[in-house]
Design a protein around this motif. Structure first.
Motif, PDB file in Angstrom:
ATOM      1  N   HIS A  36      41.612  33.701  53.019  1.00  0.00           N
ATOM      2  CA  HIS A  36      42.333  32.861  51.765  1.00  0.00           C
ATOM      3  C   HIS A  36      43.532  33.620  51.381  1.00  0.00           C
ATOM      4  CE1 HIS A  36      37.954  31.646  50.904  1.00  0.00           C
ATOM      5  NE2 HIS A  36      38.523  30.805  51.742  1.00  0.00           N
ATOM      6  N   GLY A  42      38.619  37.321  52.639  1.00  0.00           N
ATOM      7  CA  GLY A  42      37.989  36.538  53.715  1.00  0.00           C
ATOM      8  C   GLY A  42      37.456  37.698  54.688  1.00  0.00           C
ATOM      9  N   TRP A  95      37.364  35.582  45.456  1.00  0.00           N
ATOM     10  CA  TRP A  95      37.821  35.168  46.677  1.00  0.00           C
ATOM     11  C   TRP A  95      39.100  34.449  46.396  1.00  0.00           C
ATOM     12  CZ3 TRP A  95      38.107  29.841  46.626  1.00  0.00           C
ATOM     13  CH2 TRP A  95      37.311  29.005  45.743  1.00  0.00           C
ATOM     14  N   LEU A  96      39.546  34.180  45.210  1.00  0.00           N
ATOM     15  CA  LEU A  96      40.366  33.240  44.780  1.00  0.00           C
ATOM     16  C   LEU A  96      41.525  33.864  44.082  1.00  0.00           C
ATOM     17  CD1 LEU A  96      41.668  30.068  44.852  1.00  0.00           C
ATOM     18  CD2 LEU A  96      40.487  29.659  42.930  1.00  0.00           C
ATOM     19  N   VAL A 127      43.248  29.057  54.477  1.00  0.00           N
ATOM     20  CA  VAL A 127      43.401  28.518  53.051  1.00  0.00           C
ATOM     21  C   VAL A 127      44.577  29.028  52.431  1.00  0.00           C
ATOM     22  CG1 VAL A 127      42.452  27.347  51.243  1.00  0.00           C
ATOM     23  CG2 VAL A 127      41.008  27.877  53.341  1.00  0.00           C
TER      24      VAL A 127
END
Length: 147
Positions: A36, A42, A95-96, A127
């Motif tokens: 990511h 990731g 994760w973001l 992503v």
């Protein structure tokens, strides 16, 4: 529908819709990778990807997360989805947005997923999303600029 599209759509439905780790990983090779960007989160390898999804991703998905596809391009080896991702920042999202506490604000951001396949199974997922717009919508510090 193309075989690659079916594999990717089932992976997304299992992971994001049903939150079914086993069904999502059934669409992947034995040694997949997930990255990511720009968060650089990731994992690489079967056990590491399983652990990432089980510990960092699935328990930390916003309750109202939705994806809306804008476009899709598919060839023999990869699929690229352009989409908007909408959610309420109702929990920490390591994760973001690593290190950013929940703001409880609504966000909608453009994202692009580049998915590579091997023998009809997902080999890698990359992503990318508009980090500057996302952090601005959430009212948190974003990009570092030089002065």
């Amino acid at each position: 529908m193309h075989q690659l599209e079916q594999a990717w759509d089932e992976h997304l439905a299992a992971l994001l819709g049903r939150r079914d780790l086993e069904a999502s990983l059934a669409q992947a090779t034995a040694e997949p990778s997930v990255l990511h960007l720009p968060a650089m989160t990731g994992a690489v390898g079967g056990q590491a990807v399983r652990r990432f999804y089980a510990e960092a991703f699935l328990p930390r998905l916003p309750a109202d997360l939705t994806l809306t596809r804008i476009s899709r391009t598919v060839d023999r080896w990869r699929l690229v989805d352009e989409m908007t991702v909408s959610f309420t920042h109702d929990r920490g999202l390591p994760w973001l947005l690593p290190g950013i506490e929940p703001t409880h604000r609504r966000a909608e951001v453009l994202a692009i997923a580049v998915v590579a396949f091997q023998q009809g199974r997902i080999r890698s997922v990359r992503v990318l999303w508009d980090y500057a717009t996302l952090t601005a919508q959430l009212g948190v510090p974003g990009l570092v600029t030089s002065g």
